[in-house]
Design a protein around this motif. Structure first.
Motif, short mmCIF file in Angstrom:
data_model
loop_
_atom_site.label_atom_id
_atom_site.label_comp_id
_atom_site.label_asym_id
_atom_site.label_seq_id
_atom_site.Cartn_x
_atom_site.Cartn_y
_atom_site.Cartn_z
N ARG A 1 0.83 -1.21 0.00
CA ARG A 1 0.00 0.00 0.00
C ARG A 1 0.87 1.26 0.00
NH1 ARG A 1 -1.58 3.60 3.48
NH2 ARG A 1 -3.59 4.57 3.04
N THR B 1 -11.87 2.43 -3.17
CA THR B 1 -12.02 3.84 -2.79
C THR B 1 -10.76 4.42 -2.16
OG1 THR B 1 -13.06 3.12 -0.74
CG2 THR B 1 -14.53 3.77 -2.54
N GLU B 2 -9.97 3.61 -1.47
CA GLU B 2 -8.76 4.12 -0.82
C GLU B 2 -7.68 4.33 -1.88
OE1 GLU B 2 -5.69 5.31 1.39
OE2 GLU B 2 -5.44 3.44 0.29
N ASP B 3 -7.18 5.56 -1.99
CA ASP B 3 -6.30 5.92 -3.09
C ASP B 3 -5.02 5.09 -3.16
OD1 ASP B 3 -8.09 7.86 -3.92
OD2 ASP B 3 -7.09 9.48 -2.85
N ASP C 1 -4.31 2.13 -1.92
CA ASP C 1 -4.62 0.74 -2.27
C ASP C 1 -4.93 0.61 -3.76
OD1 ASP C 1 -4.32 -0.20 0.35
OD2 ASP C 1 -6.44 0.09 0.83
#
Length: 141
Positions: free
Chosen positions: A46, A105-107, A109
């Motif tokens: 990540r 949605t998590e940039d 990731d």
């Protein structure tokens, strides 16, 4: 085109030092960005996604939604020797990978998944540089 990609990678990788700390990227995860293209380098962490976002922002390559800025990316790639032979293909590959992972949605990731996808597709297309090619041009930047 792999030679052009070596220039893009060498230049882009220069932003790594500035971004390493703010992205939480440990030296073990990524010693140097040129290893991104090595067979045994896994694009899974990540923090690598966070670092790529930071590095991309240094060159205005992303829009506010952390998706590729097509025009700026085109200009950036074309700023390298023979960049015009690579620009459209590279943007197409990145954009196709972005579409595959658009629901994340998590940039950080999402971007690491896009980067891993891009690496695989670039190798398939024959535009991925060898580490030795990157090392040959790295001192220019």
């Amino acid at each position: 085109t792999a030679e052009v990609m070596s220039h893009v990678t060498a230049h882009f990788g220069k932003a790594l030092e500035e971004c390493r700390e703010e992205s939480g990227l440990s030296p073990d995860i990524l010693n140097e960005f040129k290893h991104f293209w090595s067979e045994d380098f896994e694009v899974v962490h990540r923090e690598l996604g966070c670092a790529i976002i930071c590095m991309s922002n240094k060159f205005s390559l992303l829009k506010d939604d952390t998706r590729i800025h097509h025009l700026n990316m085109d200009d950036y790639i074309k700023s390298f020797p023979n960049g015009e032979v690579l620009a459209a293909k590279m943007i197409e590959l990145i954009h196709n990978c972005e579409k595959q992972y658009d629901t994340i949605t998590e940039d950080c990731d999402r971007v690491v998944k896009v980067a891993a996808c891009f690496k695989v597709d670039a190798k398939k297309e024959g535009i991925a540089p060898e580490v030795a090619m990157i090392e040959a041009v790295i001192e220019k930047y």
